[in-house]
Design a protein around this motif. Structure first.
Motif, PDB file in Angstrom:
ATOM      1  N   LEU A 100       0.825  -1.207   0.000  1.00 43.83           N
ATOM      2  CA  LEU A 100       0.000   0.000   0.000  1.00 43.83           C
ATOM      3  C   LEU A 100       0.861   1.258   0.000  1.00 43.83           C
ATOM      4  N   LEU A 101       1.949   1.223   0.791  1.00 38.89           N
ATOM      5  CA  LEU A 101       2.846   2.383   0.798  1.00 38.89           C
ATOM      6  C   LEU A 101       3.457   2.606  -0.581  1.00 38.89           C
ATOM      7  N   LEU A 102       3.888   1.505  -1.219  1.00 41.21           N
ATOM      8  CA  LEU A 102       4.458   1.620  -2.560  1.00 41.21           C
ATOM      9  C   LEU A 102       3.416   2.149  -3.538  1.00 41.21           C
ATOM     10  N   PHE A 103       2.199   1.616  -3.441  1.00 36.29           N
ATOM     11  CA  PHE A 103       1.111   2.090  -4.310  1.00 36.29           C
ATOM     12  C   PHE A 103       0.830   3.568  -4.088  1.00 36.29           C
ATOM     13  N   LEU A 104       0.810   3.977  -2.822  1.00 37.82           N
ATOM     14  CA  LEU A 104       0.527   5.380  -2.514  1.00 37.82           C
ATOM     15  C   LEU A 104       1.631   6.296  -3.024  1.00 37.82           C
ATOM     16  N   VAL A 105       2.870   5.854  -2.893  1.00 40.59           N
ATOM     17  CA  VAL A 105       3.985   6.679  -3.380  1.00 40.59           C
ATOM     18  C   VAL A 105       3.898   6.844  -4.896  1.00 40.59           C
ATOM     19  N   ILE A 106       3.691   5.684  -5.587  1.00 35.27           N
ATOM     20  CA  ILE A 106       3.578   5.754  -7.048  1.00 35.27           C
ATOM     21  C   ILE A 106       2.364   6.579  -7.449  1.00 35.27           C
ATOM     22  N   ILE A 119      -0.325  11.127  -9.682  1.00 36.41           N
ATOM     23  CA  ILE A 119      -1.411  12.097  -9.510  1.00 36.41           C
ATOM     24  C   ILE A 119      -0.860  13.516  -9.486  1.00 36.41           C
ATOM     25  N   THR A 120       0.264  13.698  -8.777  1.00 34.69           N
ATOM     26  CA  THR A 120       0.872  15.040  -8.726  1.00 34.69           C
ATOM     27  C   THR A 120       1.261  15.509 -10.120  1.00 34.69           C
ATOM     28  N   PHE A 121       1.846  14.590 -10.896  1.00 33.92           N
ATOM     29  CA  PHE A 121       2.243  14.946 -12.256  1.00 33.92           C
ATOM     30  C   PHE A 121       1.027  15.306 -13.106  1.00 33.92           C
ATOM     31  N   LEU A 122      -0.016  14.442 -13.020  1.00 34.08           N
ATOM     32  CA  LEU A 122      -1.226  14.693 -13.815  1.00 34.08           C
ATOM     33  C   LEU A 122      -1.915  15.974 -13.389  1.00 34.08           C
ATOM     34  N   ILE A 123      -1.988  16.186 -12.075  1.00 32.32           N
ATOM     35  CA  ILE A 123      -2.655  17.400 -11.588  1.00 32.32           C
ATOM     36  C   ILE A 123      -1.884  18.636 -12.019  1.00 32.32           C
ATOM     37  N   THR A 124      -0.540  18.534 -11.998  1.00 31.74           N
ATOM     38  CA  THR A 124       0.268  19.673 -12.444  1.00 31.74           C
ATOM     39  C   THR A 124      -0.054  20.015 -13.898  1.00 31.74           C
ATOM     40  N   LEU A 125      -0.124  18.967 -14.741  1.00 30.88           N
ATOM     41  CA  LEU A 125      -0.468  19.214 -16.151  1.00 30.88           C
ATOM     42  C   LEU A 125      -1.873  19.788 -16.286  1.00 30.88           C
ATOM     43  N   ILE A 126      -2.816  19.186 -15.538  1.00 30.58           N
ATOM     44  CA  ILE A 126      -4.208  19.643 -15.628  1.00 30.58           C
ATOM     45  C   ILE A 126      -4.335  21.074 -15.141  1.00 30.58           C
ATOM     46  N   VAL A 127      -3.658  21.369 -14.013  1.00 28.43           N
ATOM     47  CA  VAL A 127      -3.738  22.730 -13.461  1.00 28.43           C
ATOM     48  C   VAL A 127      -3.176  23.745 -14.439  1.00 28.43           C
ATOM     49  N   ARG A 128      -2.057  23.381 -15.063  1.00 29.80           N
ATOM     50  CA  ARG A 128      -1.469  24.314 -16.023  1.00 29.80           C
ATOM     51  C   ARG A 128      -2.418  24.557 -17.192  1.00 29.80           C
ATOM     52  N   LYS A 129      -3.032  23.469 -17.685  1.00 30.66           N
ATOM     53  CA  LYS A 129      -3.981  23.635 -18.788  1.00 30.66           C
ATOM     54  C   LYS A 129      -5.202  24.431 -18.356  1.00 30.66           C
TER      55      LYS A 129
END
Length: 622
Positions: A301-307, A312-322
């Motif tokens: 679960l920790l590994l899943f959460l880290v990944i 999610i951070t990467f996707l949200i960064t892209l989405i937020v920028r758009k």
């Protein structure tokens, strides 16, 4: 009004992320708590195993001590006694070390105090007293250890492990009853005497053994019970119970050697100890399997959460920028649209007579032109029905048709309406009424745009009344009236120019009246329409007005592609951007060429037709 899209869209992104984080932390917390509970359970099981080992060796020491006290020569340095005491002390040290490993246990003090007291048993003159007192001392301490072990199941949340410890409680109680009989019979076989009190204790212990053994068999896990049945048999077990039965029947007691009894009974009790060890081995195995499973689950679960967090951070960064980029562009277009819409509204308000009503026909908005032509103020009209300006000459069927078109068919209605102003004077309007629909097709409001055709109607009436002398003149007047009416119908001519006066747009009426095609007119200077006799001062005054951001009204003489003159009543409106800078100019023209030519024709007819004098009268009246 601002769209405020950025903050709203960002909130929509943050809320799901927040719930994902909270849910993940909750799951992690639950798994971590399960792990801590299992570790706590494992500690108590190991603690119970350590104390059971102390009780086992004390049972052996009790039997040896009872035998020595009952013998003629009490030897404190007996090798059997020294070995027994050494095993007990070693088991006590191991148990104390195990108890001290638990930092959150609340009964550590009581357990350690009991173990310390047992370890200091040499200070009691056990060998100097009676065998009964010695047995009672050991039995009381062993019972205290068993009582501590019996409390452990109440501290364990895991039901399966709790059942294992409960099984141990029955097995250890049976073993203790058998061990007490070992000590009692050591005394009996050494003294070769069976007192009534001793007989009763031995018989009671055997009864306790049988009851606890049955309880153990009833609750023990199948694997442990199978192991118990496999090992608890053989010559030593049979001989032990045979000797006890004989002793309780008080037969052949004098012929049993104490050492033989001690050896056989100890072998039997050790088999029960092996069953205890098997039980603890099984429960430790189960606990370790559960701990491993929980640890793997926690790590996964920790590994899943880290990944997931990285993705999610990467996707949200892209989405937020758009989102931010799109929101900025959208807000910019929205602001520009508002400015342009307001200017178009001002242009329409300055060129047409405008009103709005709700779905029930109640007036909700009127512009200045509406107030001017009707003679009413906004306070007089807002909230009222359009019937307030209805002329009595208009038939009821006319309005029924209009309402059927805009309310039932939900289509625009076009027509001419005769109204009555506040002073009781009639005026005519050419109108178009549009129903405004929502996304579900329901009428939200009605918007009416009108042009004043009163002069046209008065002229038609004038022709009809004045030119009745001859059919020819009447037909001529009607013809001229219809031509004039046709000119008004096609008089809305639109064009746009840039700041330098170059034409950027022209509508169909513009192209129709000028004779140009879009390719020929777009990109050309407005001067392409100016005749040579137009004075420069005229355009200087026009440009001075509109370049300063003001609206210009007037009549302009233009020339078509074919070189023909035409006249237009013109309104030129500067269109501005957000910074109040002029972007372009919008020209609204109404073709009045036929009116001008009609006037010239009437003047000519008046001079040549002495019968009617129509032209002279028209010129004078106009």
């Amino acid at each position: 009004m601002k769209l405020d899209l950025k903050s709203k869209l960002l909130i929509l992104l943050v809320i799901p992320l927040f719930f994902i984080v909270v849910l993940s932390l909750t799951i992690l917390s639950n798994i971590y708590n399960d792990k801590k509970n299992l570790e706590f359970t494992k500690h108590h099981i190991l603690e119970a195993e350590a104390m059971s080992r102390v009780a086992h060796y004390m049972q052996i020491e009790r039997g040896v001590t009872a035998g020595l006290i009952s013998s003629v020569n009490v030897d404190e340095n007996s090798e059997m006694l020294l070995d027994a005491r050494k095993n007990v002390d070693r088991a006590i040290d191991d148990a104390m070390a195990r108890v001290l490993l638990c930092q959150i246990c609340t009964n550590n003090g009581d357990t350690l105090a009991l173990l310390e007291k047992i370890k200091s048993r040499r200070s009691a003159d056990l060998l100097g007293g009676s065998a009964v007192d010695a047995r009672a001392y050991y039995t009381q301490k062993i019972a205290s250890l068993h009582n501590l072990i019996k409390v452990i199941p109440t501290l364990i949340d895991d039901r399966q492990n709790r059942n294992y410890i409960q099984s141990y409680s029955y097995l250890s109680s049976a073993k203790e009853a058998l061990a007490q009989n070992r000590a009692i019979l050591m005394e009996v076989f050494t003294n070769k005497e069976f007192l009534n009190g001793t007989f009763t204790s031995c018989k009671q212990n055997l009864k306790i053994y049988n009851l606890d053994t049955q309880s153990f068999i009833a609750v023990a896990p199948k694997k442990v019970l199978y192991f118990y049945n496999e090992i608890f048999k053989g010559e030593a077990v049979e001989e032990t119970f045979k000797i006890m039965d004989a002793a309780l029947n008080k037969s052949n007691v004098a012929f049993v050697e104490p050492s033989s009894w001690f050896e056989k009974s100890t072998q039997t009790i050790n088999l029960l100890k092996i069953a205890e060890d098997k039980l603890f081995s099984e429960v430790n195995r189960l606990i370790n399997e559960k701990l491993d499973a929980v640890s793997y689950k926690l790590m996964a679960l920790l590994l899943f959460l880290v990944i997931s967090a990285v993705v999610i951070t990467f996707l949200i960064t892209l989405i937020v920028r758009k989102i931010l980029f799109s929101a900025n562009a959208l807000e910019s277009r929205y602001d520009n649209s508002l400015v342009l819409l307001e200017q178009y509204k001002s242009t329409v308000d300055g060129s047409f007579i405008v009103s709005k009503t709700d779905p029930n026909g109640i007036i909700t908005y009127i512009n200045d032109e509406f107030c001017r032509i009707s003679g009413y103020s906004r306070e007089d009209l807002i909230g009222k029905n359009h019937n307030i300006i209805r002329h009595p000459d208009m038939p009821k069927e006319f309005f029924e048709n209009m309402w059927h078109t805009i309310k039932v068919l939900k289509k625009p209605w076009r027509g001419e309406v005769k109204n009555l102003n506040k002073n009781g004077l009639a005026y005519w309007l050419k109108a178009i009424i549009n129903p405004i629909l929502d996304k579900d097709g329901n009428v939200v409001e009605y918007i009416g745009m009108r042009t004043d055709i009163t002069q046209q109607k008065e002229m038609a009436d004038y022709f009809e009344n004045q030119l009745k002398i001859s059919t020819k003149n009447f037909d001529c007047s009607m013809h001229l009236s219809k031509e004039y009416e046709k000119a008004i119908d096609s008089s809305t001519i639109l064009s746009r120019t840039d700041k330098d006066g170059n034409i950027t747009y022209a509508n169909d009426k513009f192209l129709e009246i000028t004779g140009y095609t879009p390719e020929e007119i777009v990109g050309k200077s407005y001067k392409i329409l100016s005749p040579k006799d137009t004075k420069e001062e005229f355009y200087a005054e026009l440009w001075d007005t509109i370049s300063n951001g003001n609206i210009w009204h007037g009549v302009i003489k233009n020339i078509t592609k074919a070189g023909k003159d035409f006249w237009a009543k013109t309104t030129v409106v500067p269109i501005k951007d957000l910074d109040n800078k002029i972007m372009q100019y919008l020209a609204i023209k109404f073709d009045i060429t036929e009116i001008v030519e009609q006037r010239r024709e009437f003047e000519r007819v008046a001079k040549t037709d002495p019968l009617t004098g129509c032209g002279n009268r028209f010129r004078l009246n106009s």
